[in-house]
Write a protein that holds these residues in place. Sequence first.
Motif, PDB file in Angstrom:
ATOM      1  N   UNK A  60      26.013   5.353  -8.773  1.00 10.40           N
ATOM      2  CA  UNK A  60      27.113   6.277  -9.032  1.00 10.40           C
ATOM      3  C   UNK A  60      28.064   5.713 -10.093  1.00 10.40           C
ATOM      4  N   UNK A  61      28.307   4.413 -10.060  1.00 11.46           N
ATOM      5  CA  UNK A  61      29.160   3.800 -11.090  1.00 11.46           C
ATOM      6  C   UNK A  61      28.564   4.061 -12.470  1.00 11.46           C
ATOM      7  N   UNK A  62      27.264   3.836 -12.596  1.00 12.19           N
ATOM      8  CA  UNK A  62      26.629   4.000 -13.905  1.00 12.19           C
ATOM      9  C   UNK A  62      26.634   5.465 -14.331  1.00 12.19           C
ATOM     10  N   UNK A  63      26.326   6.355 -13.413  1.00 12.69           N
ATOM     11  CA  UNK A  63      26.285   7.777 -13.752  1.00 12.69           C
ATOM     12  C   UNK A  63      27.646   8.271 -14.223  1.00 12.69           C
ATOM     13  N   UNK A  64      28.699   7.930 -13.487  1.00  8.81           N
ATOM     14  CA  UNK A  64      30.039   8.407 -13.849  1.00  8.81           C
ATOM     15  C   UNK A  64      30.495   7.796 -15.169  1.00  8.81           C
TER      16      UNK A  64
ATOM     17  N   UNK B 157      18.965   8.654 -18.981  1.00 15.72           N
ATOM     18  CA  UNK B 157      19.074   8.050 -17.648  1.00 15.72           C
ATOM     19  C   UNK B 157      19.881   8.915 -16.696  1.00 15.72           C
ATOM     20  N   UNK B 158      20.931   9.575 -17.223  1.00 16.41           N
ATOM     21  CA  UNK B 158      21.857  10.301 -16.349  1.00 16.41           C
ATOM     22  C   UNK B 158      21.701  11.812 -16.460  1.00 16.41           C
ATOM     23  N   UNK B 159      20.565  12.250 -17.022  1.00 16.69           N
ATOM     24  CA  UNK B 159      20.264  13.667 -17.040  1.00 16.69           C
ATOM     25  C   UNK B 159      21.032  14.499 -18.042  1.00 16.69           C
ATOM     26  N   UNK B 160      21.480  13.889 -19.124  1.00 20.84           N
ATOM     27  CA  UNK B 160      22.193  14.616 -20.182  1.00 20.84           C
ATOM     28  C   UNK B 160      21.234  14.832 -21.350  1.00 20.84           C
ATOM     29  N   UNK B 161      21.192  16.055 -21.852  1.00 24.02           N
ATOM     30  CA  UNK B 161      20.327  16.381 -22.976  1.00 24.02           C
ATOM     31  C   UNK B 161      20.923  15.805 -24.262  1.00 24.02           C
TER      32      UNK B 161
END
Length: 759
Positions: free
Chosen positions: A387-391, A337-341
């Motif tokens: 932004x809350x979820x991404x961080x 979801x947040x672009x992390x492999x």
Amino acid sequence: MTIGILTEKASAAKNFAKALGGPSGTYNGEKYVIAAASGHLYEFVEPEEMVPPSYADKIGGYWDLAKLPWDETQFLWSREQKHGAANTIARIKKTLSSCTTIVIGSDIDPTGEGDLLAWEIIAELGLDTKKIQRMEFVDEAPASIQQAFINRRDVTSMHDEPNYLKAEFRSRFDLLSMQWTRGATKVLETTGRRAVLRNGRLKSAMVAIVGQGLDAYNDYKKIPFYQNRFIDDHGVSYVNPEEPRYKTCDEVPQLYKASAVECYEKSMKKTAPPRLLDLASLSALLSKEGFSAKNVLKTYQQMYEAQVVSYPRTEDKTITPEQFKELAPLVDKIAGLVGVNPADLTHRQPRSTHVKPKGAHGANRPGLNVPTSIAAVKTTYGVLGQRIYEVLAKSYLTMLAEDYLYEHQKGRVVDYPAFLGTANVPKSLGWKGIFDVDAEADDDAAGSDAAQQGIGTRAEPEVFEGFPQRPPHPSMTWLMKQLDKHDVGTGATRTSTYAEVTAGKSALLKETRGKVTMTDAGQLNYLLLPGTHIGDLKLTERVYADMAAVAAGEKTAEQALEPVKQWVEEDIATMTRNAKNIPQELGKKLMTTTFTPSVKHSGTWNGEQVSFKKVYCGHEFSDAECEALLRGEELTITDAMIGGQITTVTGKLAHQSFNKDGKTIKFFGFKGQVDRIASADPAVYAVGVWKVEGEKIRFKRVWGGHKFTDKEIADLLEGREIAFDAMSKAKKPYTARGSLQRGEYNGNSFVGFQLAPRD
């Protein structure tokens, strides 16, 4: 025999029901039923209402320095239902009254707040005559709750419970701290200005820290110095600490020539992921993007209620093994979801620095309800929710990545070996490749080419121009670090208090993209605080020490509160002296008329001759208002000062009473309740009389992304059904048809739009 379990809130009740097999039933051979509170359901009555009538006039109504300090030995510490809590209280009473045993299942936290709110309910409902037990759990995972249910311990009395005792003491102290707000506000009036100067352990600490930080920043003098140094072809600087400094460039002697440099030592080093975020750190990071602490709290709460993120007001810095196991199967989905492999998340075993077998809700993190996409988060909760979820997600995922590895190199100038330099060369980014919270939080963070390339091969002499480092400009990030350093408040209380002191007409601080300055009222308050107890961070240390002493039975709450009277008296004298040094031009726009003294009004009410105070929480009733009250009419006042805040209150005259030493003491006067409807944000809520019930209500203006038109609002208030075009979660258009209906959420009644049943 039925065991009644009292949880702190509806979400906890759901977790208990999941663990035990339902909201009621049998577990381990014992019948049980679960009842949910919604936080604190009771609160202290106004100070003048919890003392004998003979003392009430000496402390209440009109804010007067002559009425300070209070004699806390006169206080009965009486509580009343919070506004809007009646339905929840009635439901708890109905559920637990028939139980033979009451089990406290509220949160376990360092301040004892969970125990306090449970005992308030038990005592006020008279349930303390039953057998009382306590469930103690490290988290709300099913296994933890099940084990806690089996291992319940008996409780003799709330007065034998350390957590209750320390929380009760702290709540009493905080009520008494209202005196500092009243005192500072009235001292300010002696200078010809009027503003509500809100003070308290955390509020005053914030003002003092920001004020001192601004003074240091503004008093900075940029005075250069000059010194011989070397810089190599990779940008690494070489310094000799014995090299003298000069005031001008021309004074620096030209003593050195270019030279080769050598790396004389290399060592591999590593850094583990930083600790998980608390609410204050999260809010501070987002403040630099323009999001206010108030909106972060509001949006995070909405996301928590949908279980998209974890409990917001946690005090935990780590998570438990059970909480780690719960999220483990969801990690790859969250990462996507947040672009992390997910391939970068190779450290899948719990880190002892982040996962510990203690705590309650666990540190802030993603919830078990993983969204379908980050776009869905944005659609439902806006850019701030995204932004809350991404961080939060990236912060959590860092502990599943490897350590940051780098080679630490030490170099020297060959011809002048006293000149030394260092460089850190990254070998494996590890968690830093996912999210470097320290770099995000550092307002002055900047990359360094030298850190990437290491020690060079040749260095040239240079006349270095340097300056003493300027103190940082106060920011929310900086302030939260200062509070954390001094152990003042928790991540959640820091955020909520910061939201309070930066909002409204009585704001003390103001923020622009994370940079914090003071309002005129805040600057005036700061100038009153030097030398006071309330402005000293040591006061919080004293309160926490007293909480521990009360919990250990080394002090009673009464003994711990004894110094407050003297502190208030001394602080008023100190503020009065400080007020004489306030610059004449500062805060003049705050000038206004002062309060008028409190008097009593007499007349006939309901056929009875009565007398009542003409002033209620700073508002003086006009003669016309007094006559309307005597006629039995209900009045709404918009300038009542409650807890140091200007509040809208609705009420009427009534006979009232409170208890002292088992005796009922009666008095007569205005009885008000905070009018939540009147204070509704018009951008969020529509307000009007709902013809169905004939009452004034508020309801949300937006439903499913559709903002109601003025006509639709009028139709809804009339009780009519409306229809409009809407979009389903599957992105399919349909016609939404419905009307206003009354519902219940977390035990509180509300009115909102609901779809009509389909045929």
